[in-house]
Design a protein around this motif. Structure first.
Motif, mmCIF file in Angstrom:
data_model
loop_
_atom_site.group_PDB
_atom_site.id
_atom_site.type_symbol
_atom_site.label_atom_id
_atom_site.label_comp_id
_atom_site.label_asym_id
_atom_site.label_seq_id
_atom_site.Cartn_x
_atom_site.Cartn_y
_atom_site.Cartn_z
ATOM 1 N N PRO A 85 0.841 -1.202 0.000
ATOM 2 C CA PRO A 85 0.000 0.000 0.000
ATOM 3 C C PRO A 85 0.875 1.251 0.000
ATOM 4 C CG PRO A 85 -0.756 -1.579 1.659
ATOM 5 C CD PRO A 85 0.562 -2.088 1.161
ATOM 6 N N ALA A 86 0.451 2.271 -0.724
ATOM 7 C CA ALA A 86 1.261 3.487 -0.828
ATOM 8 C C ALA A 86 1.510 4.113 0.537
ATOM 9 C CB ALA A 86 0.559 4.486 -1.756
ATOM 10 N N TRP A 87 0.529 4.025 1.419
ATOM 11 C CA TRP A 87 0.698 4.635 2.736
ATOM 12 C C TRP A 87 1.788 3.927 3.552
ATOM 13 C CZ3 TRP A 87 -0.102 1.047 6.451
ATOM 14 C CH2 TRP A 87 -1.013 0.012 6.203
ATOM 15 N N LEU A 88 2.005 2.620 3.320
ATOM 16 C CA LEU A 88 3.035 1.909 4.063
ATOM 17 C C LEU A 88 4.415 2.414 3.673
ATOM 18 C CD1 LEU A 88 3.654 -0.354 6.101
ATOM 19 C CD2 LEU A 88 3.901 -1.898 4.148
ATOM 20 N N THR A 89 4.613 2.663 2.392
ATOM 21 C CA THR A 89 5.893 3.198 1.928
ATOM 22 C C THR A 89 6.157 4.564 2.539
ATOM 23 O OG1 THR A 89 5.695 1.976 -0.152
ATOM 24 C CG2 THR A 89 7.219 3.843 -0.111
ATOM 25 N N ALA A 112 1.739 -0.232 11.716
ATOM 26 C CA ALA A 112 1.530 -0.023 10.279
ATOM 27 C C ALA A 112 1.785 -1.302 9.493
ATOM 28 C CB ALA A 112 2.445 1.101 9.773
ATOM 29 N N ILE A 113 2.886 -2.000 9.790
ATOM 30 C CA ILE A 113 3.158 -3.216 9.020
ATOM 31 C C ILE A 113 2.194 -4.333 9.398
ATOM 32 C CG2 ILE A 113 5.545 -2.721 8.423
ATOM 33 C CD1 ILE A 113 6.469 -4.380 10.751
ATOM 34 N N ASP A 114 1.732 -4.350 10.641
ATOM 35 C CA ASP A 114 0.694 -5.322 11.008
ATOM 36 C C ASP A 114 -0.585 -5.049 10.218
ATOM 37 O OD1 ASP A 114 2.330 -6.609 12.794
ATOM 38 O OD2 ASP A 114 1.388 -5.779 14.605
ATOM 39 N N ASP A 115 -0.954 -3.780 10.103
ATOM 40 C CA ASP A 115 -2.160 -3.421 9.342
ATOM 41 C C ASP A 115 -2.011 -3.807 7.873
ATOM 42 O OD1 ASP A 115 -3.425 -2.433 11.558
ATOM 43 O OD2 ASP A 115 -3.042 -0.319 11.119
ATOM 44 N N ALA A 116 -0.824 -3.560 7.307
ATOM 45 C CA ALA A 116 -0.600 -3.918 5.901
ATOM 46 C C ALA A 116 -0.649 -5.428 5.713
ATOM 47 C CB ALA A 116 0.744 -3.361 5.426
ATOM 48 N N SER A 117 -0.054 -6.162 6.630
ATOM 49 C CA SER A 117 -0.077 -7.622 6.554
ATOM 50 C C SER A 117 -1.496 -8.142 6.622
ATOM 51 C CB SER A 117 0.758 -8.208 7.698
ATOM 52 O OG SER A 117 0.705 -9.616 7.684
ATOM 53 N N ARG A 118 -2.275 -7.600 7.524
ATOM 54 C CA ARG A 118 -3.681 -8.007 7.650
ATOM 55 C C ARG A 118 -4.455 -7.675 6.366
ATOM 56 N NH1 ARG A 118 -4.462 -5.197 11.632
ATOM 57 N NH2 ARG A 118 -4.261 -6.719 13.329
ATOM 58 N N LEU A 119 -4.197 -6.507 5.820
ATOM 59 C CA LEU A 119 -4.897 -6.046 4.627
ATOM 60 C C LEU A 119 -4.604 -6.939 3.422
ATOM 61 C CD1 LEU A 119 -6.552 -3.770 3.169
ATOM 62 C CD2 LEU A 119 -4.356 -2.649 2.756
ATOM 63 N N ILE A 120 -3.323 -7.217 3.158
ATOM 64 C CA ILE A 120 -2.957 -7.969 1.958
ATOM 65 C C ILE A 120 -3.299 -9.450 2.110
ATOM 66 C CG2 ILE A 120 -1.061 -8.628 0.441
ATOM 67 C CD1 ILE A 120 -2.050 -5.636 0.335
ATOM 68 N N MET A 167 5.000 -8.026 3.334
ATOM 69 C CA MET A 167 4.883 -6.633 3.746
ATOM 70 C C MET A 167 6.006 -6.195 4.667
ATOM 71 S SD MET A 167 2.273 -5.268 2.231
ATOM 72 C CE MET A 167 2.710 -6.237 0.777
ATOM 73 N N ARG A 168 6.619 -7.129 5.380
ATOM 74 C CA ARG A 168 7.683 -6.788 6.322
ATOM 75 C C ARG A 168 9.061 -6.793 5.659
ATOM 76 N NH1 ARG A 168 4.945 -7.446 11.307
ATOM 77 N NH2 ARG A 168 2.993 -8.576 10.927
ATOM 78 N N ARG A 169 9.114 -7.139 4.374
ATOM 79 C CA ARG A 169 10.402 -7.292 3.689
ATOM 80 C C ARG A 169 10.542 -6.228 2.601
ATOM 81 N NH1 ARG A 169 10.466 -13.817 2.471
ATOM 82 N NH2 ARG A 169 8.937 -14.436 4.061
ATOM 83 N N GLU A 170 11.791 -5.972 2.235
ATOM 84 C CA GLU A 170 12.068 -5.124 1.090
ATOM 85 C C GLU A 170 12.795 -5.970 0.045
ATOM 86 O OE1 GLU A 170 11.140 -1.988 0.214
ATOM 87 O OE2 GLU A 170 9.826 -2.078 1.981
ATOM 88 N N GLU A 171 14.114 -5.985 0.062
ATOM 89 C CA GLU A 171 14.877 -6.755 -0.920
ATOM 90 C C GLU A 171 15.088 -8.184 -0.411
ATOM 91 O OE1 GLU A 171 17.588 -8.359 -3.508
ATOM 92 O OE2 GLU A 171 18.138 -8.049 -1.405
ATOM 93 N N MET A 172 15.052 -9.176 -1.323
ATOM 94 C CA MET A 172 14.976 -10.579 -0.909
ATOM 95 C C MET A 172 16.279 -11.106 -0.306
ATOM 96 S SD MET A 172 14.950 -12.595 -4.604
ATOM 97 C CE MET A 172 14.742 -14.167 -3.816
ATOM 98 N N VAL A 173 17.427 -10.499 -0.602
ATOM 99 C CA VAL A 173 18.685 -10.909 0.018
ATOM 100 C C VAL A 173 18.967 -10.061 1.255
ATOM 101 C CG1 VAL A 173 21.185 -11.015 -0.302
ATOM 102 C CG2 VAL A 173 19.667 -11.872 -2.090
ATOM 103 N N GLU A 174 18.799 -8.761 1.110
ATOM 104 C CA GLU A 174 19.113 -7.853 2.205
ATOM 105 C C GLU A 174 18.319 -8.184 3.463
ATOM 106 O OE1 GLU A 174 18.600 -3.114 3.291
ATOM 107 O OE2 GLU A 174 18.672 -3.724 1.186
ATOM 108 N N PHE A 175 17.032 -8.524 3.312
ATOM 109 C CA PHE A 175 16.184 -8.807 4.469
ATOM 110 C C PHE A 175 16.806 -9.895 5.339
ATOM 111 C CE2 PHE A 175 12.962 -11.360 6.577
ATOM 112 C CZ PHE A 175 12.208 -10.409 7.226
ATOM 113 N N PHE A 176 17.260 -10.976 4.713
ATOM 114 C CA PHE A 176 17.811 -12.088 5.474
ATOM 115 C C PHE A 176 19.229 -11.793 5.958
ATOM 116 C CE2 PHE A 176 14.404 -13.961 3.025
ATOM 117 C CZ PHE A 176 13.762 -14.735 3.982
ATOM 118 N N ALA A 177 20.028 -11.111 5.129
ATOM 119 C CA ALA A 177 21.402 -10.816 5.519
ATOM 120 C C ALA A 177 21.448 -9.957 6.780
ATOM 121 C CB ALA A 177 22.131 -10.122 4.371
#
Length: 365
Positions: free
Chosen positions: A42-46, A67-75, A92-102
């Motif tokens: 959602p644009a508001w999450l960004t 906010a991220i809980d609300d986005a997770s519930r929404l999607i 919703m809690r992640r951005e880039e797929m490698v960076e998140f885990f690293a």
């Protein structure tokens, strides 16, 4: 299961896909529908994220969590409204797929972004000491999503081979050594997720498509990942792009229940790779293009699903988008999922009525 996992065979495990059939499913046949992972935020999450990162006082940690809980519930609800059998929260809690885990694995550091193409940059991590598992990565995400979902929840995890090859390595002798160490950590993470109730895990290995000669390394990683896991855990391997002919039939030796591929984007040019009829794991087939904002009509998606039925029977076909949908406008992503589910239910009805004969599709005219 393609290969025995602690001695168990494949057929009994695949019967377990019926656990994902909704109680109100309208047809006798069941084509499992799901997503690959990411979904437009959602644009508001960004906006909230940017304000939180720029000034912690503008948006507090508690407000960001809300906010991220609300986005997770929404999607999650959006996926269920589209009719998917298995959902996730769209990462919703992640951005880039490698960076998140690293950022959650001990031994990694970030030393600044690197240019990947054009004006795009990637915050490529560096391994500066042996990797360690210090805290759960995804348990909070899974437990929250499972708590708000009415349908089963899939957990996507970036695979160890991709985490290794898309990082700088200052410690291990080669990518394989780092990948094996990361696979052991992922096994530990999945064990915790399973204890929390997760039963559908997807390992994302986009790097395999670009270096298919390392298929044996990925196979060894998967063996490490599944070690000691219960029989009822469904493991999916997602690989996008690349030459699948360099990977198949080698994937038949992998300890996976499902092999998910991106084929709609290429108009199914590579489907004949699997035409020998000997695909051992279930086939997760991309039936809508994740890279175009055009919403495929239901009839077109039905035809795409029939393509999959030319290589595997209905009980081995999973229907999904080609890849994550995060680069699309949100209304487009939702419309694709809604049409995809309608198409799957229509094909099921045609299978029930006998209008579609899957045996004839696989043997040809």
């Amino acid at each position: 299961m393609s290969a025995d996992r602690d001695g168990r065979g494949g057929d009994e495990t695949r019967v377990g896909r019926e656990r994902f059939r909704p109680a109100d499913h309208p047809n006798d046949h069941f084509l499992l529908t799901t997503v690959v992972g990411s979904y437009p935020k959602p644009a508001w999450l960004t906006d909230v994220r940017e304000r939180h990162e720029a000034d912690g006082d503008a948006v507090t940690d508690d407000e960001w969590t809300e906010a991220i809980d609300d986005a997770s519930r929404l999607i999650t609800g959006e996926h269920e409204r589209a009719g998917l059998d298995v959902v996730c929260d769209g990462e919703m809690r992640r951005e880039e797929m490698v960076e998140f885990f690293a950022r959650r694995i001990g031994g990694y550091e970030f030393k600044g972004p690197v240019k990947v193409w054009g004006h795009n940059y990637f915050d490529k991590p560096s391994v500066v000491s042996e990797v360690t598992y210090d805290e759960p990565w995804l348990r909070e995400e899974y437990e929250f999503t499972a708590g708000v979902a009415e349908r089963p929840v899939k957990v996507p995890i970036t695979g160890p081979y991709t985490l290794a090859t898309w990082s700088f390595d200052e410690v291990y002798d080669d990518d394989a050594g780092l990948a094996y160490a990361l696979a052991d950590l992922i096994n530990e993470e999945i064990s915790g997720l399973v204890a929390a109730g997760a039963r559908y895990i997807q390992i994302d290995e986009p790097a395999l498509a670009t270096t298919p000669e390392d298929h044996a390394v990925v196979g060894e990683c998967l063996e490490r990942i599944v070690a000691g896991l219960p029989d009822d855990v469904r493991l999916c391997l997602h690989v996008c792009y690349g030459d699948y002919g360099e990977i198949y039939p080698k994937i038949n030796d992998y300890p996976i229940d499902e092999f998910d591929v991106e084929l709609a984007n290429g108009d199914y040019d590579q489907l004949d790779v699997f035409a020998d009829g000997d695909v051992d794991p279930d086939l997760g087939l991309g039936v809508v293009d994740a890279h175009t904002p055009t919403v495929e009509p239901v009839a077109e998606i039905e035809a795409n699903i029939r393509e999959g039925l030319t290589v595997v029977p209905p009980e081995k076909l999973t229907v999904s988008p080609d890849c994550g949908l995060k680069i699309l406008p949100r209304e487009v992503a939702y419309a694709k999922l809604e049409n995809m589910v309608r198409a799957a239910r229509n094909v099921e009805a045609d299978l029930d009525s006998g209008e579609i004969d899957p045996d004839a599709l696989r043997t040809g005219p």
